[in-house]
Design a protein around this motif. Structure first.
Motif, PDB file in Angstrom:
ATOM      1  N   GLY A 644       4.860  22.593   3.248  1.00 27.91           N
ATOM      2  CA  GLY A 644       3.841  22.817   4.294  1.00 27.91           C
ATOM      3  C   GLY A 644       2.729  22.564   3.229  1.00 27.91           C
ATOM      4  O   GLY A 644       2.474  22.742   2.133  1.00 27.91           O
ATOM      5  N   SER A 645       1.322  22.359   3.986  1.00 26.66           N
ATOM      6  CA  SER A 645       0.140  22.147   3.208  1.00 26.66           C
ATOM      7  C   SER A 645      -0.346  23.474   2.734  1.00 26.66           C
ATOM      8  O   SER A 645      -1.099  23.548   1.814  1.00 26.66           O
ATOM      9  N   CYS A 646       0.191  24.538   3.364  1.00 29.00           N
ATOM     10  CA  CYS A 646       0.265  25.719   3.000  1.00 29.00           C
ATOM     11  C   CYS A 646       1.594  26.298   2.647  1.00 29.00           C
ATOM     12  O   CYS A 646       2.372  25.970   3.411  1.00 29.00           O
ATOM     13  N   ARG A 648       5.032  27.879   2.743  1.00 36.68           N
ATOM     14  CA  ARG A 648       5.801  28.668   3.692  1.00 36.68           C
ATOM     15  C   ARG A 648       6.805  29.691   3.138  1.00 36.68           C
ATOM     16  O   ARG A 648       7.294  29.325   2.170  1.00 36.68           O
ATOM     17  N   HIS A 682      -3.280  27.339   8.875  1.00 36.29           N
ATOM     18  CA  HIS A 682      -3.849  26.818   7.676  1.00 36.29           C
ATOM     19  C   HIS A 682      -4.929  27.444   6.954  1.00 36.29           C
ATOM     20  O   HIS A 682      -5.431  28.708   7.387  1.00 36.29           O
ATOM     21  N   ASP A 683      -5.236  27.081   5.974  1.00 36.23           N
ATOM     22  CA  ASP A 683      -6.298  27.437   5.085  1.00 36.23           C
ATOM     23  C   ASP A 683      -7.600  27.525   5.798  1.00 36.23           C
ATOM     24  O   ASP A 683      -8.268  28.735   5.510  1.00 36.23           O
ATOM     25  N   GLU A 690       3.503  21.482  11.266  1.00 34.09           N
ATOM     26  CA  GLU A 690       3.281  20.161  10.362  1.00 34.09           C
ATOM     27  C   GLU A 690       4.488  19.559  10.641  1.00 34.09           C
ATOM     28  O   GLU A 690       5.673  20.233  10.431  1.00 34.09           O
TER      29      GLU A 690
END
Ligand code: BGC
Length: 713
Positions: A644-646, A648, A682-683, A690
């Motif tokens: 994930g873009s952050c 998980r 998310h951030d 996603e």
């Protein structure tokens, strides 16, 4: 009653009095001079007292009727007072502490318990129950973990929502979800301590329980004592206004926690009580609990133009609306009925539900085959400070009659009259008392017995608010008792009572079987006896990870992998994320609990390996009871989002089901995953799923699973 018209008739002072919540002890006429005189730090006159809009912790119907009447005689607007109470796990008939209820993995059972509590509370003159406590907790040093539903956000959501539904059924009482927010993340597990976390973590894990309660219709929220990212919660505009009121559209009432408004001074946030009032009202705390800053400084703040009448009206409108929704204007004492309350307290129906809850809450942590016990023909030494104790009801059972508790010894004698039970206390229960003078007597009982049942744990006063601990082992006296018992060579069945997952590392080997009973409430003894004798099969599972050592806190199963994951205790890489002196793993993992039967999970399939955006896929599996007795399985569904873009978590609980199965019986279960199930914060705090690779896990604990991959495209 037209709330707007009423608002127009009220003076500013009357409005501020509506926003003030006091304790009934202030109304004790023998103490009026002392409490309202110059020495009272609340600095209220007797007239102020009788004008105020709500009271907390009045307990009984008579108190309400008396105080309501006096209030109504003096209030020029005849606005009834609202009565609130710490009804947390029962009013008078007590069911297991919330952490124990979380172990049932059975929200419907909790809902039924909460409804039962609301019936007793409403008849006792209580309009609002100060629960559920939705504070997620990953650190068992915090005493209030007992009041929580544990470490998992999804389980927390299900349990808080169930509590709200139970309390609010048929509009008997209103639920007040607390403590907003993130009070359970107090640093180092020390009560009232600082909370500092990223907003992403706050939204992704900590706020979910409160939000679920609000979605389930909770009419009230209580703001918390702690600072959140440097600002006391009750004065935190982001939390109280931007998130609670705007993002979550909460239109109900907010009450502060006990004296929390004035504690803004001790926090070093507000210089004086006037500033406290300014911050708390600006943050839409409609009522202040046990302080009088609104009443004493509200008018001045309006005169100075720092607060507007419109702001005050907003708060009062919410309070009057709550009173109206509860039906107080038509009937100021609504359900209050002392006779009915007496009939309900400890009635058969309420005892039965408390017993069912206690039975499902106990977790069988270990069993070498000694359990279930066969009935009759044995001499059993029942030893330990909890064996004959009635103090099993746990933290927050303020209105309970402890003498009504069914003890473990009572339960054993009732369940198996053909066995011979000998009792010895052995040692003291409470931390710090450490009296072991009873050990010799306990040993002689043990030596003459075929089997020992030893009841140990944590006193209910060593758990709950203000009961943070750094050492979570059995007390030295209890440890001594157990060590001596072990030397007899007799089989030992342990029953542990506690408000938190104690650290059992140095005692677990002493037990042949161990049942973890939390603080099980009024019917604890009967429930445990039935479990030990196999009249009912254990089905509770751990709602928290049991640490091997206090140094592991915070400890939770849904952690991130790190860049250097540790691959088991024998991982040769010294530079992986690990301890030198302790495993990373818990002693007992989240979702774990033994049974007297065995369950097989078979035929796990997915309707598709691909989920389209906006679509869903359904998983199915068969759960079969392959043992010889009836039991209940807690089937758990977990997801892992591989990238994930952050980052998980390694696993996240997304669903569960408690399934009752007769021997040989099999049930097909299904679980539908939607894109929403996969969404995360998310951030930038946006919430969406996603595309990418996932795994769905199905199993009977967080470490006993089978998995299938799928893709979100
Ligand atoms: C606790 C609350 C409780 C309140 C009223 C406070 O100390 O934090 O949970 O509702 O007291 O008794």
């Amino acid at each position: 009653m037209d709330v707007e018209q009423l608002l127009q008739r009220m003076t500013l002072r009357q409005k501020l009095a509506q926003m003030t919540q006091l304790h009934p002890y202030l109304f004790d006429e023998s103490k009026v001079d002392e409490l309202t005189g110059p020495n009272s730090d609340l600095k209220l006159s007797e007239d102020d007292l009788y004008l105020c809009g709500s009271l907390l912790n009045t307990f009984w119907a008579e108190t309400r009727l008396n105080l309501q009447q006096k209030h109504m005689e003096r209030d020029p607007n005849a606005i009834p007072m609202l009565f609130m109470q710490d009804v947390i796990h029962g009013h008078r008939t007590i069911y297991p502490i919330p952490l124990g209820m979380a172990a049932t993995f059975n929200p419907q059972l909790l809902q039924d318990c909460a409804e039962m509590a609301a019936k007793e509370a409403a008849a006792s003159g209580i309009d609002v129950c100060f629960s559920p406590m939705a504070d997620l907790c990953r650190d068992a040093r915090w005493g209030r973990i007992a009041e929580s539903f544990g470490e998992d956000p999804y389980l927390n959501e299900q349990m808080t929502a169930a509590t709200v539904k139970g309390y609010q059924a048929e509009n008997r009482t209103a639920a007040c979800v607390k403590h907003y927010a993130a009070y359970g993340a107090a640093e180092a597990g020390r009560d009232y301590n600082t909370v500092d976390m990223s907003l992403r973590t706050l939204h992704e894990y900590y706020l979910k329980g409160y939000e679920a309660a609000v979605k389930a219709g909770a009419k009230m929220v209580m703001s918390s004592f702690n600072t959140l990212n440097g600002i006391p919660a009750a004065g935190n505009r982001y939390l109280m206004n931007d998130v609670l009121r705007n993002k979550n559209s909460f239109n109900g009432c907010v009450v502060t926690d006990y004296n929390a408004v004035r504690e803004m001074i001790a926090h070093g946030f507000a210089e004086n009580e006037k500033e406290c009032a300014y911050h708390a009202i600006s943050c839409n705390n409609d009522m202040e609990m046990m302080s009088s800053t609104y009443l004493r400084f509200g008018e001045e703040l309006v005169k100075e133009g720092r607060l507007s009448v419109a702001q005050i009206d907003e708060c009062v409108r919410r309070i009057l609306t709550l009173k109206q929704e509860l039906g107080l204007f038509e009937s100021p004492n609504r359900h209050t009925d002392a006779k009915l309350a007496d009939e309900l307290f400890y009635c058969k129906e309420h005892l039965d539900i408390c017993q069912a809850a206690a039975e499902e809450s106990c977790v069988l942590l270990k069993n070498n085959g000694i359990l279930p016990l066969q009935k009759g023909g044995k001499t059993i030494a029942v030893v330990g400070p909890f064996a004959k104790s009635k103090a099993l009801i746990g933290t927050w059972a303020m209105a309970a009659d402890e003498s009504q508790t069914h003890t473990l010894l009572d339960g054993l004698q009732k369940t198996s009259p053909a066995d011979r039970f000998t009792f010895a206390e052995g040692c003291t229960m409470q931390l710090g008392e450490e009296d072991v003078s009873g050990v010799p007597l306990a040993l002689s009982a043990a030596e003459q017995a075929d089997l020992i049942i030893v009841a140990l744990g944590e006193a209910q006063w060593d758990s709950g608010e203000g009961a943070s601990r750094t050492k979570l082992r059995l007390s030295p006296a209890q440890k001594t008792l157990l060590t001596q018992l072990k030397k007899t060579g007799k089989p030992i069945v342990g029953v542990i009572f506690a408000g938190r997952p104690l650290v059992l590392t140095d005692v677990i080997d002493d037990f042949d079987a161990l049942l973890y009973a939390w603080h099980p409430g009024t019917m604890g003894g009967d429930a445990i006896a039935r479990l030990l004798y196999g009249e009912v099969c254990p089905s509770g599972v751990c709602p928290v990870s049991f640490a091997r050592d206090e140094g592991q806190f915070p400890l939770y199963y849904n952690h991130y992998t790190t860049g250097r994951p540790c691959h088991g205790d024998n991982d040769p890489n010294a530079y992986s994320s690990r301890y030198k002196d302790c495993s990373n793993t818990p002693l007992f993992p989240f979702g774990y609990g033994l049974s007297y039967t065995q369950f097989a999970v078979e035929g796990f399939t997915l309707s598709s390996e691909t989920m389209q955006k906006g679509g869903s896929i359904t998983a199915t599996a068969r759960v079969k009871n392959v043992g010889t007795v009836a039991g209940k399985a807690a089937l758990q569904w977990y997801v892992r989002d591989r990238f994930g873009s952050c980052v998980r978590p390694v696993l996240e609980l997304k669903g569960f089901e408690k399934i009752a199965l007769a021997p040989g019986e099999e049930k097909s279960v299904s679980f539908t995953l939607t894109e929403e199930t996969l969404a995360f914060y998310h951030d930038d705090l946006s919430l969406f799923a996603e595309a990418g690779d996932f795994d769905l896990y199905c199993g009977l604990s967080s470490v006993d699973t089978i998995s299938l991959p799928f893709r979100l495209v």
